[in-house]
Design an enzyme around this catalytic site. Structure first.
Site, PDB file in Angstrom:
ATOM      1  N   GLU A 227      -6.130  -2.491  -0.455  1.00  0.00           N
ATOM      2  CA  GLU A 227      -4.969  -1.496  -0.736  1.00  0.00           C
ATOM      3  C   GLU A 227      -5.350  -0.030  -0.538  1.00  0.00           C
ATOM      4  OE1 GLU A 227      -2.060  -2.768  -0.186  1.00  0.00           O
ATOM      5  OE2 GLU A 227      -2.698  -4.906  -0.262  1.00  0.00           O
TER       6      GLU A 227
ATOM      7  N   GLU B 180      -4.074  -3.630   9.205  1.00  0.00           N
ATOM      8  CA  GLU B 180      -4.281  -4.924   8.191  1.00  0.00           C
ATOM      9  C   GLU B 180      -5.678  -5.236   8.554  1.00  0.00           C
ATOM     10  OE1 GLU B 180      -2.989  -5.420   5.784  1.00  0.00           O
ATOM     11  OE2 GLU B 180      -1.005  -4.520   5.955  1.00  0.00           O
TER      12      GLU B 180
ATOM     13  N   GLU C 245       0.737  -1.308  -0.064  1.00  0.00           N
ATOM     14  CA  GLU C 245       0.012  -0.034  -0.006  1.00  0.00           C
ATOM     15  C   GLU C 245       0.790   1.443   0.046  1.00  0.00           C
ATOM     16  OE1 GLU C 245       0.306  -1.308   4.550  1.00  0.00           O
ATOM     17  OE2 GLU C 245      -0.080  -2.426   2.542  1.00  0.00           O
ATOM     18  N   ASN C 246       2.238   1.359  -0.524  1.00  0.00           N
ATOM     19  CA  ASN C 246       2.818   2.510  -0.583  1.00  0.00           C
ATOM     20  C   ASN C 246       2.017   3.658  -1.023  1.00  0.00           C
ATOM     21  OD1 ASN C 246       5.253   0.514  -0.748  1.00  0.00           O
ATOM     22  ND2 ASN C 246       4.445   0.302  -2.643  1.00  0.00           N
TER      23      ASN C 246
END
Length: 901
Positions: free
Chosen positions: A347, A369, A313-314
């Protein structure tokens, strides 16, 4: 983060489930008293971590120069520091980097001084010691450094892939920083509470496109290619930093003023069209739900052909393994369509939960998460009710409950002390139990109050960090309910409850205890349990009531002893229910009147009770028999997973053919109603059920299914359009499972030839399914070759061990080729690899063998996963001795009853 997909056909696990995510690491932890944790709201000074907090980075200006051919890089950075009190040394993180020079400047040039650098490889730190004390205030630290570009997804990595034009191999660069690998690319404060701004400049080949978190600010040609300078990011943790570079294609869209891009290697951009359309509506949905708009000017979704096997998930630049993002309408299945939407939603949910607001430390990873799993599923169900994702999420929920019933489980909020323990935190407790608890809590508080609390939490902590206590405070304020009191028992202690339902002359009582398997003296806990109760009546709408069980035992309000009731109505609760025999018989006799969710839940609990020695095999199979005429997808996914689990226990057992015949007799009538060909106007769920039944019947040796699958494959070879995309993977698997050498070679040729990443995965998975030991050896050899991306190649070993029922061959191969395989694995993969291969065993001696191997050979951080896998192996060994004779007796009784009829 979404962990890598294990593919179809994984057959062995503690409880049956539909295996998509390999979420399998768990810390072995002694039972913790509830009072062991007294978490406070986020405060930087009190946040756990290894690094001192006297020196804090405010911003990084990083210059990176990768050498794509030599697989090395050099770099420099200027870090603006806030020195909070005078110090003589600065400690930050490095791993596999060298630091050439370190120079500190202050407000005045006279304060500049050069540091002595001492790197501690074990601690992954560099200590910079200065001759003069550094005064409090703002300073600049200038560092020169160098490192290597890795094969596996750790820090800066490379991915080699076949050029779409057929001209040979191409190479691209990517990054995977979570949890603690940013320190492999640049020296940094690599802990989540050290948020800072980042400005990246990179020199790349002239033909490359470079991508990072923010848009490109400028480009200019250089003698070595081109220099790409990116805009500065908002404050964020190091693990969200991203850099990708290669020969890319792209397509773009826009939502609410945000430019959304799909980035692929050359020739694949149009297969990202479905992901782009999905991302556009997902972003709009999340903007509205969270009440805070996505804060960056762009969001890129990048399809990477190797390095790691999941998604990350940048912030502003999400990376995906190609098969998790790209969809070809002519070749991709409905299952692929669903999987891509769910991963994209997961994401993108992280852009708020994890990126905009970040957990303070890895012990609160579930805030990232668990929430992304819950929010991604909620969003997917909102847009795609035809997939029944909440109903079918039961399979993943069972996985988490299976782990949570063992002694090697851990609380949702688990202690994390080191980098290696952070790698172990990404497991089914963090993801699936976290999701299940949140859904249960949302149901109890009400959707509107829950969302109001979430919005307040996001607003209060945006561009900062938080703890679980911050979340409970926000939800309590919005709902006016004792959220902290309820939640602590679910997040701060391991395990989950079993509710036993008993009756007296005047009351129906619910009594709680800890649900366990394979534990003789487990510590007992109590939970605050929101219990949903519904009366079961034919052809009426059930009206659910909720009561909160606060103590060990209490009467259920407004339920007379004669009433037929179902607890955990709707299946939302994260607990199991055991009914006294008379009540179970009532539910069995009224099974047709239950909702879809209650059927799935009742079947799941009944099998779990068998495993825990609290229920009987006949009770479970009588329930299955009662649902023979039911067409529901989620119900049959649950039943087929149980049958597959039992079938794996029968491996090398003389009675296996008899069990397989019985299992086929259960599934065949359902399949006869569905058939091979779709009917006009049939629901999407029916097509998914068709695929599920064909696959399981093929695994169980159904000769007619195998014959037709082979015919379909031959027709496919002559005309690929003859086989519907929804059936391709399962047909290939059946053909591969019973393949001879010629068929295996045909599959291999198809896998080499195709340019579709999805088809390639299907063909290689089918090859890994082969039951023939010689073909299994040929498949294993491919895992250390270079014809597959590193992350996909290593998966072959686990697939041979489990799907192909060859754990001995796979384990011998893994030990003999440990060095080559380790080089291809990312950090999380190295923690899990040995245990995943060994999970195909069910002999006690193998558990001891795994433990001995880990003690001698394994990387740090693997211990918790090994303890869990060893416990699962010993449990299955015990289960074979205990349950298989009971199943044989049931089969014999069924056969006798059929003969009499």
């Amino acid at each position: 983060m979404v962990l890598r997909w294990t593919g179809r056909g994984k057959r062995v696990s503690l409880l049956p489930m539909q295996s998509h995510l390999r979420l399998v690491a768990a810390l072995a932890i002694l039972a913790l008293p509830l009072t062991a944790r007294a978490e406070e709201p986020f405060k930087f000074e009190n946040t756990p971590g290894k690094l001192p907090k006297e020196v804090v980075p405010a911003s990084y200006a990083i210059q990176l120069k990768p050498n794509v051919e030599k697989l090395t890089f050099t770099g420099s950075e200027v870090v603006v520091l806030e020195v909070r009190k005078p110090v003589t040394s600065i400690t930050l993180n490095v791993n596999t980097l060298t630091i050439g020079s370190a120079r500190l400047t202050g407000p005045k040039d006279a304060s500049a001084q050069t540091a002595q650098v001492a790197i501690n490889e074990k601690e992954q730190t560099a200590t910079l010691t200065f001759a003069k004390k550094i005064a409090a205030g703002r300073h600049e630290l200038r560092l020169d450094f160098a490192g290597k570009i890795n094969q596996g997804g750790q820090g800066l990595f490379y991915a080699d892939y076949a050029d779409g034009a057929g001209s040979g191999k191409k190479r691209m660069l990517g990054t995977q920083m979570e949890p603690v690998d940013a320190r492999r690319m640049f020296p940094c404060w690599d802990e989540p509470s050290f948020r800072a701004r980042f400005r990246l400049t990179a020199i790349v080949p002239a033909s490359f496109t470079a991508i990072s978190n923010m848009p490109v600010e400028s480009e200019k040609k250089t003698s070595e290619g081109k220099e790409v300078r990116f805009a500065e990011t908002p404050p964020m943790p190091t693990y969200l930093m991203v850099f990708c570079a290669g020969e890319f294609d792209s397509i773009f869209g826009e939502t609410d003023g945000v430019k959304i891009g799909i980035i692929t290697t050359k020739g694949k951009a149009e297969t990202g069209r479905y992901a782009l359309e999905s991302a556009q509506k997902i972003l709009r949905y999340f903007n509205e739900y969270f009440g805070e708009k996505y804060p960056l000017p762009k969001l890129d979704l990048m399809a990477v052909p190797g390095g790691f096997g999941g998604a990350m998930e940048n912030w502003g630049g999400i990376t995906y393994y190609e098969s998790a993002l790209l969809f070809d309408p002519t070749k991709s299945s409905e299952e692929t369509r669903e999987r891509i939407f769910r991963i994209v939603a997961h994401e993108m949910a992280h852009q708020w939960f994890g990126d905009l607001v970040t957990m303070a430390w890895w012990d609160n990873l579930w805030l990232n998460e668990g929430f992304a799993s819950w929010m991604g599923t909620k969003c997917t169900d909102h847009f795609n009710p035809q997939w029944q994702v909440w109903l079918r999420a039961n399979a993943a929920k069972q996985r988490a409950m299976a782990t949570d019933a063992l002694s090697s489980t851990h609380p949702i909020q688990q202690p994390v002390k080191t980098e290696s323990e952070a790698n172990s935190a990404f497991d089914e407790i963090t993801y699936q139990k976290g999701q299940s608890f949140l859904r249960m809590l949302e149901t109890y508080l009400g959707e509107e109050d829950f969302r109001t609390g979430i919005r307040a939490y996001i607003t209060a902590h945006k561009f900062s960090n938080s703890t679980t206590a911050d979340l409970w405070n926000a939800l309590a304020a919005a709902s006016h309910k004792p959220v902290g009191e309820i939640a602590r028992s679910w997040t701060e202690q391991p395990g989950f409850p079993l509710i036993s339902v008993t009756s007296s002359d005047s009351t129906v009582t619910a009594t709680q205890e800890r649900f366990t398997v394979h534990q003789k003296a487990a510590q007992q806990f109590e939970w605050k349990i929101p219990i949903v109760v519904a009366e079961v009546k034919p052809q009426t709408t059930n009206h659910d009531a909720v009561f909160l069980l606060r103590e060990k035992s209490a009467p259920i309000p407004n339920v007379p002893p004669t009433q037929n009731v179902k607890l955990n109505a709707g299946g939302v609760g994260n607990y199991r229910v055991r009914y006294e025999p008379a009540r179970f018989e009532k539910l069995l006799n009224s099974a047709a009147d239950l909702s879809k969710a209650d059927k799935v839940n009742l079947v799941s609990d009944s099998w779990a009770l068998v495993l825990a020695e609290r229920g009987t095999v006949p009770d479970y199979f009588k329930l299955v028999e009662a649902f023979r005429a039911d067409p529901d997808l989620a119900l049959w996914e649950e039943i087929t997973n149980t049958l597959a689990f039992v079938d794996a226990l029968y491996l090398k057992h003389a009675e296996r053919p008899g069990f397989q015949a019985y299992a086929r007799s259960v599934l065949q009538p359902v399949f006869e109603r569905v058939g091979w060909e779709p009917k006009p106007g049939e629901e999407i769920a029916t097509g998914l059920l068709r695929r599920e039944l064909i696959g399981k019947l093929g695994d169980l040796g159904d000769e007619e299914i195998i014959r037709i699958a082979r015919e379909c494959f031959q027709k496919f070879l002559a005309d690929p359009n003859s086989l519907a995309p929804d059936l391709r993977a399962v047909v290939f698997d059946i053909v591969g499972r019973y393949a001879d050498a010629k068929t295996w070679d045909t599959l291999h040729h198809l896998g080499l030839k195709t340019k579709s990443i999805e088809e390639k995965g299907n063909f290689y998975h089918a090859m890994a399914m082969a039951l023939d030991p010689e073909l299994a050896r040929k498949t294993l050899a491919l895992s250390v070759g270079d014809e597959l991306p590193a992350s996909r190649a290593t998966r072959l070993v686990g697939e041979v061990a489990n799907a192909a029922e060859q754990p001995e061959l796979a384990w011998e191969f893994a030990q003999a080729h440990q060095k080559e395989l380790d080089a291809k694995l990312d950090a999380l993969g190295r923690v899990r690899f040995a245990s995943n291969v060994m999970r195909g065993f069910s002999e006690e001696a193998r558990a001891a063998e795994l433990e001995a191997f880990a003690q001698k050979n394994a990387p740090s951080g693997i211990g918790s996963e090994v303890r869990k896998a060893a416990e699962e192996i010993r449990f299955r060994a015990d289960l074979k001795r205990r349950v298989l004779p009971e199943i044989q007796q049931w089969i014999a009784t069924t056969a006798t009853r059929s003969t009499r009829n």
